[in-house]
Motif scaffolding. Structure first.
Motif, PDB file in Angstrom:
ATOM      1  N   MET A   1      10.401 -43.755  10.448  1.00 43.64           N
ATOM      2  CA  MET A   1      11.846 -43.722  10.683  1.00 43.64           C
ATOM      3  C   MET A   1      12.621 -43.345   9.422  1.00 43.64           C
ATOM      4  O   MET A   1      13.638 -42.647   9.496  1.00 43.64           O
ATOM      5  CB  MET A   1      12.303 -45.068  11.241  1.00 43.64           C
ATOM      6  N   ASP A   2      12.144 -43.777   8.274  1.00 43.51           N
ATOM      7  CA  ASP A   2      12.797 -43.399   7.021  1.00 43.51           C
ATOM      8  C   ASP A   2      12.658 -41.899   6.772  1.00 43.51           C
ATOM      9  O   ASP A   2      13.617 -41.244   6.346  1.00 43.51           O
ATOM     10  CB  ASP A   2      12.185 -44.186   5.858  1.00 43.51           C
ATOM     11  N   THR A   3      11.473 -41.359   7.066  1.00 42.23           N
ATOM     12  CA  THR A   3      11.243 -39.929   6.842  1.00 42.23           C
ATOM     13  C   THR A   3      12.044 -39.077   7.804  1.00 42.23           C
ATOM     14  O   THR A   3      12.702 -38.101   7.402  1.00 42.23           O
ATOM     15  CB  THR A   3       9.739 -39.595   6.990  1.00 42.23           C
ATOM     16  N   ILE A   4      12.026 -39.410   9.083  1.00 39.85           N
ATOM     17  CA  ILE A   4      12.711 -38.580  10.080  1.00 39.85           C
ATOM     18  C   ILE A   4      14.221 -38.620   9.870  1.00 39.85           C
ATOM     19  O   ILE A   4      14.941 -37.657  10.192  1.00 39.85           O
ATOM     20  CB  ILE A   4      12.340 -39.013  11.519  1.00 39.85           C
ATOM     21  N   ALA A   5      14.735 -39.713   9.281  1.00 41.21           N
ATOM     22  CA  ALA A   5      16.173 -39.804   9.010  1.00 41.21           C
ATOM     23  C   ALA A   5      16.622 -38.769   7.988  1.00 41.21           C
ATOM     24  O   ALA A   5      17.807 -38.425   7.919  1.00 41.21           O
ATOM     25  CB  ALA A   5      16.528 -41.208   8.532  1.00 41.21           C
ATOM     26  N   ARG A   6      15.687 -38.251   7.205  1.00 36.26           N
ATOM     27  CA  ARG A   6      16.003 -37.256   6.178  1.00 36.26           C
ATOM     28  C   ARG A   6      15.854 -35.823   6.692  1.00 36.26           C
ATOM     29  O   ARG A   6      16.125 -34.871   5.964  1.00 36.26           O
ATOM     30  CB  ARG A   6      15.090 -37.460   4.963  1.00 36.26           C
TER      31      ARG A   6
ATOM     32  N   PHE B   1      13.053 -32.838  21.496  1.00 35.99           N
ATOM     33  CA  PHE B   1      12.536 -32.951  22.861  1.00 35.99           C
ATOM     34  C   PHE B   1      11.775 -34.269  22.981  1.00 35.99           C
ATOM     35  O   PHE B   1      10.842 -34.526  22.218  1.00 35.99           O
ATOM     36  CB  PHE B   1      11.615 -31.779  23.186  1.00 35.99           C
ATOM     37  N   PHE B   2      12.182 -35.097  23.945  1.00 36.22           N
ATOM     38  CA  PHE B   2      11.509 -36.378  24.125  1.00 36.22           C
ATOM     39  C   PHE B   2      11.348 -36.680  25.605  1.00 36.22           C
ATOM     40  O   PHE B   2      12.014 -36.100  26.463  1.00 36.22           O
ATOM     41  CB  PHE B   2      12.300 -37.513  23.450  1.00 36.22           C
TER      42      PHE B   2
ATOM     43  N   GLN C   1      13.884 -43.358  19.116  1.00 36.35           N
ATOM     44  CA  GLN C   1      15.294 -43.538  18.760  1.00 36.35           C
ATOM     45  C   GLN C   1      15.623 -42.813  17.450  1.00 36.35           C
ATOM     46  O   GLN C   1      16.659 -42.142  17.344  1.00 36.35           O
ATOM     47  CB  GLN C   1      15.607 -45.028  18.632  1.00 36.35           C
ATOM     48  N   ALA C   2      14.752 -42.951  16.464  1.00 36.14           N
ATOM     49  CA  ALA C   2      14.982 -42.284  15.182  1.00 36.14           C
ATOM     50  C   ALA C   2      14.935 -40.771  15.339  1.00 36.14           C
ATOM     51  O   ALA C   2      15.735 -40.041  14.735  1.00 36.14           O
ATOM     52  CB  ALA C   2      13.933 -42.749  14.168  1.00 36.14           C
TER      53      ALA C   2
ATOM     54  N   ALA D   1      11.936 -49.461  32.360  1.00 37.90           N
ATOM     55  CA  ALA D   1      10.856 -50.073  31.592  1.00 37.90           C
ATOM     56  C   ALA D   1      11.469 -51.070  30.622  1.00 37.90           C
ATOM     57  O   ALA D   1      12.672 -51.347  30.666  1.00 37.90           O
ATOM     58  CB  ALA D   1      10.044 -49.004  30.872  1.00 37.90           C
ATOM     59  N   LEU D   2      10.670 -51.593  29.717  1.00 39.65           N
ATOM     60  CA  LEU D   2      11.078 -52.738  28.909  1.00 39.65           C
ATOM     61  C   LEU D   2      12.291 -52.494  28.024  1.00 39.65           C
ATOM     62  O   LEU D   2      13.212 -53.306  27.974  1.00 39.65           O
ATOM     63  CB  LEU D   2       9.895 -53.177  28.030  1.00 39.65           C
ATOM     64  N   ALA D   3      12.298 -51.367  27.295  1.00 36.76           N
ATOM     65  CA  ALA D   3      13.320 -51.185  26.257  1.00 36.76           C
ATOM     66  C   ALA D   3      13.996 -49.827  26.366  1.00 36.76           C
ATOM     67  O   ALA D   3      13.357 -48.830  26.707  1.00 36.76           O
ATOM     68  CB  ALA D   3      12.697 -51.342  24.870  1.00 36.76           C
ATOM     69  N   THR D   4      15.279 -49.801  26.046  1.00 38.69           N
ATOM     70  CA  THR D   4      16.056 -48.564  26.118  1.00 38.69           C
ATOM     71  C   THR D   4      15.824 -47.699  24.883  1.00 38.69           C
ATOM     72  O   THR D   4      15.932 -48.173  23.749  1.00 38.69           O
ATOM     73  CB  THR D   4      17.553 -48.875  26.248  1.00 38.69           C
ATOM     74  N   ILE D   5      15.501 -46.437  25.133  1.00 37.60           N
ATOM     75  CA  ILE D   5      15.358 -45.438  24.071  1.00 37.60           C
ATOM     76  C   ILE D   5      16.716 -44.823  23.746  1.00 37.60           C
ATOM     77  O   ILE D   5      17.120 -44.703  22.597  1.00 37.60           O
ATOM     78  CB  ILE D   5      14.388 -44.320  24.487  1.00 37.60           C
ATOM     79  N   ALA D   6      17.397 -44.391  24.817  1.00 36.94           N
ATOM     80  CA  ALA D   6      18.674 -43.701  24.636  1.00 36.94           C
ATOM     81  C   ALA D   6      19.507 -43.845  25.906  1.00 36.94           C
ATOM     82  O   ALA D   6      18.976 -44.043  27.004  1.00 36.94           O
ATOM     83  CB  ALA D   6      18.447 -42.224  24.331  1.00 36.94           C
TER      84      ALA D   6
END
Length: 262
Positions: free
Chosen positions: A164-169, A176-177, A200-201, A222-227
């Motif tokens: 997540m730190d890398t993709i934020a940069r 595409f997800f 999410q990241a 499903a369990l958790a929201t992505i977006a």
């Protein structure tokens, strides 16, 4: 160990069901499988022998047992063989949105893998977190950046704080997800929490965010929201969604692209 995809070359549907049953029950019995699948017990014995030879099951008296070391590989490959035609159609529709010179980011879903398989027809640079996508891009000569982190075996992907730190940069033109499910109330959801954080990241990093879902995932959760819809620009699917979802897409100004329109 051989890849599970090799299993499907002979007795594909039957062995597919045997592996699913083994994932659920851990131990499968010849007598029960023969009755369930409507075939002779000798046929089931041959199937179990073939699966055992490939290191997926261990033969025991009267049946077979799932090998722990093979369970994640089996689960991943069975997901890859589900709704294959729909995923390939969605991937072709996604390819039409990609222009030469784009930097595109792909999550580790099997639908994104279908897109990775045909990405060499565009002059692009890719960002990936999944091993399977990286392998096919390397084979096809597509320039790509592999974002690492903690290895998440069920999806054969990298996740966690380093990812997540890398993709934020990074700032890809298009992301595409895919997700396990979508409903208006919960948005795009997934049961695997490490994958949720990585997706999410990835979504936050992109200029244009494209969701790719086959129609079987609509009106589920499903369990958790992505977006949520306000984080997505385009939704690609194989068939037109129900009227309430189409209305929600229109209200959120999300462009709908269906395989049927391609």
């Amino acid at each position: 160990m051989r890849m599970v995809s090799e299993v499907f070359k002979v007795g594909a549907e039957r062995q597919h069901l045997i592996l699913r049953r083994a994932l659920a029950d851990r131990v499968v019995k010849i007598k029960d499988l023969a009755a369930e699948l409507g075939v002779h017990e000798m046929t089931i014995r041959r199937d179990l022998d073939q699966l055992a030879e490939q290191g997926l099951l261990e033969r025991v008296h009267g049946g077979a047992r799932l090998l722990e070391k093979a369970s994640e590989e089996i689960a991943h490959q069975l997901r890859a063989t589900k709704n294959t035609e729909a995923k390939e159609g969605i991937a072709r529709a996604a390819l039409n949105l990609i222009e030469d010179g784009d930097v595109v980011a792909l999550d580790a879903s099997t639908t994104a893998f279908a897109l990775a398989q045909i990405l060499h027809t565009r002059k692009v640079t890719a960002i990936v977190s999944g091993l399977d996508a990286a392998n096919v891009l390397a084979q096809n000569g597509v320039p790509f950046l592999m974002v690492g982190g903690n290895f998440h075996a069920p999806a054969r992907s990298f996740v966690g704080a380093f990812f997540m730190d890398t993709i934020a940069r990074l700032h890809p033109d298009k992301v595409f997800f895919s997700a396990k499910a979508f409903s208006f109330a919960t948005g795009f959801t997934d049961p695997h929490l490490p994958e949720v954080g990585a997706k999410q990241a990835l979504i936050r990093s992109g200029s244009t965010v494209v969701a790719m879902l086959d129609a079987s995932k609509f009106e589920r959760r499903a369990l958790a929201t992505i977006a949520t819809l306000d984080q997505v620009n385009i939704l690609i699917t194989d068939r037109a969604p129900p009227a309430d979802i189409r209305a929600a897409l229109d209200a959120a100004d999300v462009k709908l692209v269906t395989q049927e329109e391609q």
